[in-house]
Design a protein around this motif. Structure first.
Motif, PDB file in Angstrom:
ATOM      1  N   TYR A  99      56.025  31.794  33.020  1.00  0.00           N
ATOM      2  CA  TYR A  99      56.334  32.271  34.371  1.00  0.00           C
ATOM      3  C   TYR A  99      55.517  31.586  35.467  1.00  0.00           C
ATOM      4  N   GLN A 148      63.416  37.151  36.350  1.00  0.00           N
ATOM      5  CA  GLN A 148      64.134  35.947  35.929  1.00  0.00           C
ATOM      6  C   GLN A 148      65.605  36.212  35.616  1.00  0.00           C
ATOM      7  N   TYR A 303      60.503  30.027  42.745  1.00  0.00           N
ATOM      8  CA  TYR A 303      60.420  31.138  41.789  1.00  0.00           C
ATOM      9  C   TYR A 303      58.960  31.462  41.466  1.00  0.00           C
ATOM     10  N   ASN A 307      57.073  35.121  41.514  1.00  0.00           N
ATOM     11  CA  ASN A 307      56.316  35.631  40.371  1.00  0.00           C
ATOM     12  C   ASN A 307      54.905  36.037  40.783  1.00  0.00           C
TER      13      ASN A 307
END
Length: 468
Positions: A99, A148, A303, A307
């Motif tokens: 991640y 996700q 992304y 996260n």
């Protein structure tokens, strides 16, 4: 596997020296449901019973039924505690790799080992906290996996169900898991504000979460009724979390005591991490501040940004909720200390990392990961990090240490640096001062090594500190 072995082997070496019971009262009360379900009569211990959960000890019932040797039984259970702490290594490793795009395998292993050893209970006795802490990491993983799979409705529904089951199980282990539910609510609302999207399936959350929460509370009533004649579970210690916010307004000393608890707990985290904890806290708070105003770099970020946002929000929210809750519930003992000038048992509140610590460890982890991935931006944070760390250490030294200078209930995190034996040596102000100096020096060295791109060396030194 390497991370797991480094986290597991050093701990298992101490198992041969473990004998029952290490913390007699707490462990006895925790084991009572399992012993009773196994057909043993422990009713003689019920007079002063306190609730210590049932979700984990229910799994121990076969051990109590079939193992006669108390030493073997206890060592098997403590062995499970060791396993739970060691598993944090590979879980945190997986989170960083999947991640947060950590490329350097060795560096990722070292950081994961640091996460495993940043603990607030040693695995030499049996407590619910060990499995509770492990499941907190699984909750962080589940949240990231949810993020996700936002466009896949089936996976989103399944993962929301898994998240609810994890949270419900936490409620059967320890009543303070209510902080996780509140933190989840904060995270959902904040993510909705920033990204205009709900990260979980609300119908699943409301139905499954509601039913599970209700059943977990009924479980508490069932356990309490096994050992007491209490009219309500609320009459028994540890069954619920409650406090009065109005207590802070009762006097000027109450306000001072509240500040002592909040800043004391924050600074205690610095003391056990060589000051490094302040990096994740400052970076996380700054990111959430920018998110509050929906800055373009956050809303339109990669992304990775989302996260970071998710972990910082959930981890810092759970930490803040827990610290603030303790600041109110433990306040009377701190007020008593301020009024008398001598530390009482309630003064332990200023160093009590056991409750909020696990929520903060992922924030601590991402502070290091962010430094590695954003080394060019770190310089801008050095002055605020340094000033905040110095301010906290100064406040601790001037205002709090004088009250606890001869009290061993708050000295444990400092004793290791002053070579003080907590149960044998007299606690004096010199028991606390080396930890303060080491915190300031180690933080400075760590930041310099990061700026020089000595990432592995800096984290290895951090691991040595935490293992010690």
């Amino acid at each position: 596997m390497l991370s797991f072995l480094i986290c597991f082997i050093p701990r298992i070496l101490f198992l041969k020296d473990v004998y029952p019971l290490s913390v007699t009262g707490d462990e006895t009360f925790m084991f009572m449901p399992a012993a009773t379900w196994a057909g043993l009569d422990w009713s003689g211990n019920a007079e002063s019973y306190r609730y210590y959960g049932y979700g984990f000890v229910a799994l121990l019932t076969p051990l109590f039924e079939y193992i006669e040797s108390p030493v073997i039984l206890y060592r098997i259970i403590v062995g499970c505690m060791i396993l739970f702490q060691a598993l944090v290594g590979p879980i945190s490793y997986h989170i960083m790799k999947k991640y947060f795009s950590m490329k350097n395998n060795l560096l990722t292993v070292v950081i994961s080992v640091a996460c495993s050893y940043l603990v607030f209970l040693r695995a030499v006795y049996a407590y619910n906290e060990f499995i509770y802490d492990l499941f907190v990491w699984l909750i962080f993983w589940c949240l990231l996996e949810l993020l996700q799979n936002q466009k896949n409705k089936i996976k989103r529904t399944v993962l929301t169900s898994v998240l609810m089951l994890l949270l419900i199980y936490e409620m059967t282990i320890h009543s303070r898991a209510v902080a996780l539910w509140i933190a989840l609510g904060v995270t959902i609302l904040f993510y909705l504000w920033v990204y205009r999207r709900c990260i979980i399936s609300l119908p699943v959350t409301i139905i499954l979460g509601g039913i599970g929460y209700f059943l977990s509370q009924k479980g508490i009533d069932y356990i309490v009724n096994m050992f007491t004649n209490a009219a309500s579970s609320s009459e028994i210690g540890n069954t619920s979390v409650s406090f009065s916010i109005s207590s802070i307004f009762t006097s000027a000393k109450a306000g001072i005591g509240w500040i002592y608890i909040v800043l004391g707990q924050i600074n205690s985290m610095l003391l056990v991490t060589g000051g490094v904890a302040i990096i994740g806290a400052v970076i996380g708070c700054h990111m959430l501040w920018k998110s509050l105003f929906r800055k373009k770099e956050i809303v339109e970020g990669t992304y990775l940004t989302r996260n970071y946002f998710l972990v910082f929000t959930f981890g810092l929210a759970a930490s803040a909720i827990t610290i603030l809750g303790q600041a109110f519930s433990w306040l009377p003992g701190v007020i008593q200390t301020i009024e008398s000038g001598r530390a009482t048992d309630g003064m332990r509140a200023v160093t009590y990392l056991r409750y909020y610590g696990i929520y903060f460890v992922p924030v601590f982890m991402l502070g290091i990961v962010w430094c590695v991935q954003n080394k060019n931006k770190l310089r801008a944070y050095l002055i605020p990090i340094g000033l905040i760390a110095l301010a906290l250490e100064g406040f601790w030294t001037i205002f709090i240490v004088p009250y606890i200078s001869d009290f061993n209930g708050t000295s444990w995190d400092s004793n290791v640096f002053s070579l003080t034996k907590g149960w044998e040596d007299t606690i004096r102000i010199r028991s606390y001062l080396p930890a303060i100096a080491i915190t300031v020096i180690f933080l400075a060295v760590f930041c310099v090594l990061i700026l020089k791109r000595k990432y592995t060396l800096s984290t290895v030194l951090l691991c040595v500190l935490l293992v010690y």
